[in-house]
Design an enzyme around this catalytic site. Structure first.
Site, mmCIF file in Angstrom:
data_model
loop_
_atom_site.group_PDB
_atom_site.id
_atom_site.type_symbol
_atom_site.label_atom_id
_atom_site.label_comp_id
_atom_site.label_asym_id
_atom_site.label_seq_id
_atom_site.Cartn_x
_atom_site.Cartn_y
_atom_site.Cartn_z
ATOM 1 N N GLU A 1 0.481 4.148 1.652
ATOM 2 C CA GLU A 1 1.057 4.286 2.807
ATOM 3 C C GLU A 1 2.764 3.282 3.820
ATOM 4 O O GLU A 1 3.591 3.574 4.209
ATOM 5 C CB GLU A 1 -0.112 3.782 4.064
ATOM 6 C CG GLU A 1 -1.318 5.072 4.007
ATOM 7 C CD GLU A 1 -2.230 4.141 2.940
ATOM 8 O OE1 GLU A 1 -3.206 4.455 3.573
ATOM 9 O OE2 GLU A 1 -1.725 3.352 2.378
ATOM 10 N N CYS B 1 -6.008 1.136 5.972
ATOM 11 C CA CYS B 1 -6.254 0.476 6.153
ATOM 12 C C CYS B 1 -6.106 -0.044 7.739
ATOM 13 O O CYS B 1 -5.087 0.598 7.830
ATOM 14 C CB CYS B 1 -6.216 -0.814 5.179
ATOM 15 S SG CYS B 1 -3.996 -0.756 5.017
ATOM 16 N N HIS C 1 1.216 -1.206 0.214
ATOM 17 C CA HIS C 1 -0.164 -0.098 -0.233
ATOM 18 C C HIS C 1 0.892 1.587 -0.243
ATOM 19 O O HIS C 1 2.150 0.813 0.924
ATOM 20 C CB HIS C 1 -0.807 0.104 1.326
ATOM 21 C CG HIS C 1 -1.827 -1.039 0.956
ATOM 22 N ND1 HIS C 1 -2.995 -1.335 2.302
ATOM 23 C CD2 HIS C 1 -2.026 -1.959 0.373
ATOM 24 C CE1 HIS C 1 -4.382 -2.503 2.183
ATOM 25 N NE2 HIS C 1 -3.342 -2.743 1.188
ATOM 26 N N CYS D 1 -2.103 -0.047 7.698
ATOM 27 C CA CYS D 1 -1.146 1.205 7.694
ATOM 28 C C CYS D 1 -1.257 1.462 8.556
ATOM 29 O O CYS D 1 -0.481 2.000 9.033
ATOM 30 C CB CYS D 1 -1.434 1.630 6.410
ATOM 31 S SG CYS D 1 -1.594 0.311 4.758
#
Length: 296
Positions: A196, A221, A194, A224
């Site tokens: 992040e 999420c 992801h 993260c």
């Protein structure tokens, strides 16, 4: 002297209407927030609104008669939020004119953060507020958030150009960019890549830095957000809510177990992130729930 009404306010405002842009930040006090809502419901756009001692409806006092054409209206708050995605409100705990409940109702309708100032009265000069440093500080913080979210959106666009979900992230410390990244789960075929996570990893040892902010174009999420907590991130700022994502709701539970949780700010340049996702969904012939179920 001409009586106060929505019409007279509009006539005055029309002299300045052309000076407003989509990047405008509007600050309003008392009855003026309701006037700003009238502008937004008519299609005027603003990047952010900061309301002080604001309210809608009637107060049951002597001010209702001059204010009613401005405040006592049927506001379409969904349309209003479409024309301005960020609202912040301030209200005195002991406001002698506008009950706190009025501000709480308006904040709920706008999905706005409401900061209650103990003993602040009506937050005007007779209440001791000739100056309001906290308001100025928050506007400056918003302006900085706005800048860095624009950079995160640059990364989101790169992701979309690569066929990835349009999510970008930037890690900032003391006003300085430390790293930036975008989603690359499809390219790397690793579900944890992801934006992040990549940004935090590229930032290196964050424990030696201070005032760390993670900017991301989509609500992070749980994975993260946990990484942000573990690495000492002080603030998380995101643009767009992720459907059915509950990560930020878990922060109080983490705090109960001794974790130092980050401050969370949402809605910075939300519409731009929404637009990217709409473009992505149109190109991929898919829906947001399908995207989330496949990618998270």
């Amino acid at each position: 002297m001409e009586e106060q009404s929505l019409e007279t306010w509009m006539n005055t405002f029309d002299q300045y209407r052309n000076e407003l842009t989509e990047d405008t930040i509007l600050v309003a006090h008392s009855v003026a927030p309701a006037f700003v809502l009238n502008l937004l419901r008519q299609g005027v756009s603003a990047e952010a609104c900061f309301f002080v001692s604001g309210f809608t409806g009637l107060l049951g006092n002597k001010f209702d008669e001059p204010n009613k054409t401005i405040t006592d209206r049927d506001f379409d708050f969904e349309e209003i939020k479409h024309n301005c995605s960020y609202f912040k409100m301030y209200h005195g705990s002991d406001d002698p004119y506008v009950p706190l409940e009025k501000a709480e109702t308006l904040a709920d309708n706008l999905d706005a953060e409401l900061e209650v100032i103990e003993g602040g009265g009506h937050l005007h000069e007779p209440s001791g507020y000739k100056e309001f440093p906290k308001l100025l500080e928050d506007i400056e913080t918003f302006s900085e958030d706005y800048h860095w979210m624009e950079e995160a959106l640059v990364e989101a666009e790169k992701a979309m150009e690569n066929g990835e979900l349009p999510i970008g992230a930037v890690v900032v410390s003391e006003g300085e960019e430390i790293s930036r990244a975008h989603s690359r789960t499809s390219r790397e075929k690793i579900t944890s890549e992801h934006a992040e996570m990549v940004g935090i990893r590229k930032a290196g040892n964050l424990w030696v830095r201070e005032n760390i902010t993670l900017y991301t174009t989509l609500q992070p999420c749980i994975m993260c957000l946990a990484a942000a907590v573990r690495c000492g991130v002080d603030r998380v700022v995101y643009a767009m809510d992720a459907e059915n994502e509950v990560s930020t709701e878990t922060l109080p539970d983490l705090e109960k177990h001794g974790a130092e949780i980050p401050e969370v700010t949402a809605g910075i340049k939300e519409q731009e992130s929404v637009t990217f996702f709409e473009r992505f969904m149109e190109e991929k012939k898919t829906t947001l729930p399908e995207i989330m179920s496949e990618s998270f």
